[in-house]
Write an enzyme that holds these catalytic residues in place. Structure first.
Site: not given
Length: 412
Positions: A72, A106, A173, A203, A215
């Site tokens: 990314d 996405k 997944k 970072t 989570e």
């Protein structure tokens, strides 16, 4: 004398003994493909003296090899030079595809772009790897593309966010959003390995650390009461530096979260069983995550969903008032939202209907039965949802008011 003629002989018909005889016109094909991949916590992953990433790429430092790095844009800016230097030191020729790391990227087109990058470099089907480096969005997109290209090419996950390291980066997944639905297009496709380096967290912006904490709190609520108590004692001081430094508390928090997640995933990788405790906080949150404006991060939406689940469990007598308060207070202390104006009773009902379709016709709603245990229910009503929403709104306001009062007391 004319030459004699012989009548053509019909070929003899021999019935092969290995073919089915009528009425055997139906065949059943059965096959199993074993799945095995490693999840490793490896500190100093980009140190050329550390062979973990090189070995995952199939490099030995002597013979040249190649890989496609899918990264990314933010990680590329922060770590791109170090990744290149590392790969060069191990004689790995790297080709790069940089993607945006936000939720808007996405999408199917991003996955297609990754497949085009594979074609452009001439990726060999079995021996050359894709190395996905970044947060959950890039890991999902790269994994999805890897599962599609030539019906599957090997890939490696290097999650750089807390959410990626304890959730998105360690399962099988993959997927992209489609239309108004999260992860509507996806596959089950295991990486060859997932390499987790907590030092990347130095970072990561504090908001994204909190995003991952949601989570971890989820795993504590549904599976690990010890982890819940550990978080209660430490979450107020949890940040990028404390997690990256790898002290005993931070290490235990991360390792317990990973271990709990893998323990739930391993026996049910393909989700043949749709009653999944890891779906806690993921019934209403997809609708909220796609509709909130300004946008919410995944963990923030999950927290709002979990707050509703806490209220539902309490109102059903599955969770005591004290434990419901502890759960909501922990999320609030972590910096997570408990309520959102987009969440109405109507949206909750709509989201539940969509979840029922995803769960093959039943609600299969995980609720905490005490802290650290789960019960699945299938009979939630609209009235319950409305009552839970009201409960959370009142408690969220009370927690915010308590915080304001404490700040005023300190100031005076």
């Amino acid at each position: 004398m004319s030459p004699s003629t012989t009548a053509p002989q019909a070929p003899a018909f021999v019935t092969p003994v290995d073919l089915p005889k009528p009425p055997g016109l139906t065949w059943r094909v059965q096959s199993r493909e074993p799945v095995g991949y490693d999840v490793n916590i490896v500190r100093g992953l980009l140190d050329p003296a550390n062979p973990a990433l090189a070995r995952a790429c199939g490099a030995d430092g002597q013979h040249p090899t190649r890989c496609l790095v899918v990264v990314d844009d933010k990680v590329q800016a922060l770590y791109g030079e170090r990744v290149r230097a590392y790969l060069e030191a191990w004689h790995v020729e790297s080709f790069w595809k940089v993607l945006p790391g936000d939720e808007e990227a996405k999408e199917l087109e991003s996955a297609v772009e990754v497949t085009e990058a594979m074609t452009a470099m001439g990726l060999l089907r079995r021996t050359e790897k894709i190395v996905a480096i970044g947060g959950g969005v890039v890991l999902d997109v790269a994994g999805f593309a890897a599962s599609l290209y030539r019906r599957g090419v090997p890939y490696i996950r290097v999650p750089t966010t807390l959410l990626g390291q304890i959730d998105a980066g360690i399962g099988v997944k993959t997927g992209v959003n489609h239309g108004t639905h999260k992860n509507r297009l996806g596959t089950y496709y295991a990486p060859e390995t997932a390499l987790i380096d907590p030092e990347f967290l130095t970072t990561v912006e504090p908001r994204h650390i909190v995003n991952g904490l949601a989570e971890i709190i989820k795993m504590a609520l549904v599976k690990d009461a010890v982890l819940f108590e550990l978080l209660e004692a430490t979450v107020a001081g949890t940040g990028p530096q404390s997690l990256a430094m790898g002290g005993p508390v931070a290490t235990e928090v991360i390792s317990r979260a990973i271990a709990g997640m893998l323990d739930e995933l391993e026996p049910n990788l393909w989700e043949q069983v749709l009653e999944r405790s890891v779906d806690y906080g993921h019934t209403f949150s997809p609708s909220l995550e796609l509709r909130a404006d300004p946008p919410l991060l995944h963990g923030e939406a999950v927290a709002v969903d979990m707050a509703i689940c806490v209220a539902l469990a309490h109102r059903r007598g599955l969770l005591s008032a004290e434990d419901a308060d502890r759960a909501l207070r922990l999320m609030h202390t972590a910096g997570l939202p408990l309520a959102h104006p987009v969440f109405t009773a109507e949206l909750l009902e709509e989201a539940l209907r969509d979840a029922v379709k995803h769960r093959d016709g039943r609600q299969r709603m995980p609720l905490t039965e005490g802290i650290g245990q789960v019960r699945f229910v299938n009979d939630l009503t609209r009235e319950e949802l409305a009552g839970a929403l009201e409960f959370v709104q009142v408690r969220a306001a009370a927690l915010a008011g308590r915080e304001d009062a404490e700040l005023l007391a300190v100031a005076s």
